[in-house]
Design a protein around this motif. Sequence first.
Motif, short mmCIF file in Angstrom:
data_model
loop_
_atom_site.label_atom_id
_atom_site.label_comp_id
_atom_site.label_asym_id
_atom_site.label_seq_id
_atom_site.Cartn_x
_atom_site.Cartn_y
_atom_site.Cartn_z
N UNK A 156 0.59 -1.18 -0.17
CA UNK A 156 -0.69 -0.21 -0.34
C UNK A 156 0.98 1.19 -0.01
N UNK A 157 1.56 1.34 0.85
CA UNK A 157 2.75 2.31 0.79
C UNK A 157 3.73 2.73 -0.79
N UNK A 158 4.00 1.76 -1.23
CA UNK A 158 4.51 1.58 -2.59
C UNK A 158 3.78 2.60 -3.70
N UNK A 159 1.74 2.49 -3.65
CA UNK A 159 0.95 2.46 -4.15
C UNK A 159 0.44 3.97 -4.00
N UNK A 160 1.30 4.49 -3.23
CA UNK A 160 0.02 5.92 -2.61
C UNK A 160 -0.05 7.14 -3.86
N UNK A 161 1.43 7.68 -4.94
CA UNK A 161 1.46 8.23 -5.36
C UNK A 161 0.98 7.45 -6.76
N UNK A 162 0.48 6.14 -6.50
CA UNK A 162 0.04 5.45 -8.28
C UNK A 162 1.22 5.88 -9.29
N UNK A 163 1.96 5.11 -8.62
CA UNK A 163 3.15 4.60 -10.05
C UNK A 163 3.08 3.82 -10.98
N UNK A 164 3.24 4.33 -12.21
CA UNK A 164 3.07 3.63 -13.65
C UNK A 164 4.01 2.11 -13.60
N UNK A 165 5.09 2.14 -12.76
CA UNK A 165 6.12 0.52 -12.78
C UNK A 165 5.86 0.82 -11.25
N UNK A 166 5.76 -0.58 -10.81
CA UNK A 166 6.08 -0.92 -9.31
C UNK A 166 7.26 -2.52 -9.48
N UNK A 167 8.18 -2.16 -8.37
CA UNK A 167 8.81 -3.07 -8.36
C UNK A 167 8.66 -3.76 -7.11
N UNK A 168 8.44 -5.55 -7.09
CA UNK A 168 8.02 -6.27 -5.91
C UNK A 168 9.45 -6.67 -5.91
N UNK A 169 10.12 -6.72 -4.73
CA UNK A 169 10.90 -7.28 -4.60
C UNK A 169 10.57 -8.38 -3.37
N UNK A 170 10.95 -9.68 -3.67
CA UNK A 170 10.81 -11.07 -2.92
C UNK A 170 8.86 -10.82 -1.88
N UNK A 171 8.35 -10.28 -2.23
CA UNK A 171 7.47 -9.92 -1.80
C UNK A 171 6.54 -11.01 -0.88
N UNK A 172 6.55 -12.28 -1.36
CA UNK A 172 5.96 -13.34 -0.23
C UNK A 172 6.89 -14.16 0.19
N UNK A 173 8.24 -13.84 0.35
CA UNK A 173 8.77 -14.48 1.29
C UNK A 173 8.69 -14.50 2.93
N UNK A 174 8.48 -16.70 3.72
CA UNK A 174 8.03 -16.39 4.90
C UNK A 174 6.48 -16.55 4.63
N UNK A 175 5.87 -15.47 4.07
CA UNK A 175 4.25 -15.84 4.32
C UNK A 175 4.04 -17.07 4.27
N UNK A 176 2.03 -17.59 5.13
CA UNK A 176 1.90 -18.96 4.98
C UNK A 176 1.41 -18.51 3.74
N UNK A 177 0.74 -19.79 3.25
CA UNK A 177 -0.26 -19.90 2.12
C UNK A 177 -0.77 -19.37 1.64
N UNK A 178 -2.22 -19.45 2.76
CA UNK A 178 -3.01 -17.86 2.56
C UNK A 178 -2.44 -16.10 1.88
N UNK A 179 -1.97 -15.59 2.57
CA UNK A 179 -1.24 -14.78 2.55
C UNK A 179 -0.51 -15.08 1.48
N UNK A 180 0.65 -15.48 1.45
CA UNK A 180 1.09 -15.62 -1.11
C UNK A 180 -0.57 -15.48 -0.65
N UNK A 181 -1.25 -16.17 -1.23
CA UNK A 181 -2.64 -16.28 -2.57
C UNK A 181 -3.26 -14.86 -2.47
N UNK A 182 -3.53 -14.50 -1.33
CA UNK A 182 -3.87 -13.56 -0.96
C UNK A 182 -3.32 -11.53 -2.43
N UNK A 183 -1.88 -12.01 -1.68
CA UNK A 183 -0.83 -10.88 -2.46
C UNK A 183 -1.36 -10.92 -4.07
N UNK A 184 -1.02 -12.79 -4.53
CA UNK A 184 -0.74 -12.76 -5.34
C UNK A 184 -2.05 -11.87 -5.99
N UNK A 185 -3.53 -12.10 -5.53
CA UNK A 185 -4.20 -11.46 -5.89
C UNK A 185 -4.38 -10.12 -6.42
#
Length: 322
Positions: free
Chosen positions: A156-185
């Motif tokens: 959410x913090x990375x989206x505050x200024x509505x960027x046209x390009x988004x970099x996500x570095x290992x966004x789901x490392x260490x997350x449980x399966x349900x949290x990972x799927x939610x982030x994928x969505x």
Amino acid sequence: MSAADNPPPIVAEDLVRHFGSGDELVRAVDGVDLTVHPGEIFGFLGPNGAGKSTTVRMLTTLLRPTGGSARVAGFDVVRQADQVRRNIGVALQDAAIDPLMTGAELLRLQAVLYGLPRGEHRPKAGELLDRVGLTAAADRRVGTYSGGMRRRLDLALSLIHEPSVLFLDEPTTGLDPMSRIALWEEIRRLNDGGTTVLLTTQYLEEADQLADRVAIIDQGVIVRQGKPTELKNEVGSPTLFVAVDHDKLDAARHLLAEMGELRPTAEGRLGVGLGEGAGAVPSVVRRLDDAGIVVHHLELKEPSLDDVFAEATGYRLEGADT
């Protein structure tokens, strides 16, 4: 609209980053070429230490390249670093978030830092908290958030200024399966809205599920690049994985080599490409049985990104010694 009017949002040409010097020189990134097209999710796949995060840090102006060049959102990452930062969103795996502030406070602070009009601070923060499913935790201190909640807040913090390009570095490392799927969505929703996403990951399933195209990096060098389906088709035949007693490994390896191409596997298992697919499995089992080799586990898998990685590097990404 011509290609010149709509240039690729991420272009890297012979991008290099070295650390140290002399005998201690480390080639963390060694001549990376990348082109990410508008509106796509691009997966950057590789083990820890392969050069993924170093590449992202150069593309997001956090690290100056040793050599080569890169343009992001139409701007040079060295000469026009400030313009790059204003047009991108970045969620790094080691991002520092003040644990004593609430989620809502951090988002309003981010809005101030990006120069959003004062009247937009609260509405924008509320909108983003709702978008990532954190409305109920808006007024809780971030130090009480779970790992998955912190990752969603970082997004959410990375989206505050509505960027046209988004970099996500290992966004789901260490997350449980349900949290990972939610982030994928959420990543899919962002992409559906037109945001170009570069996603680094060491999870094969993540790259396969999300990415329109992938680049596989190993020891600072891109070894494969393309659409996941095309890369898997290039591998060709499925892989038969076999587990036998340790003292029979050499004999089984020799026998399997007569029946197909041996492929890299995790330690203690053997793998062979079967050009005839599932139809060849019974003959493999019979040959092993005739040789007095007991099979403890047998599994046939269609080509995967792990097979692509193994074919390119000689070892498996899953469970690899990094």
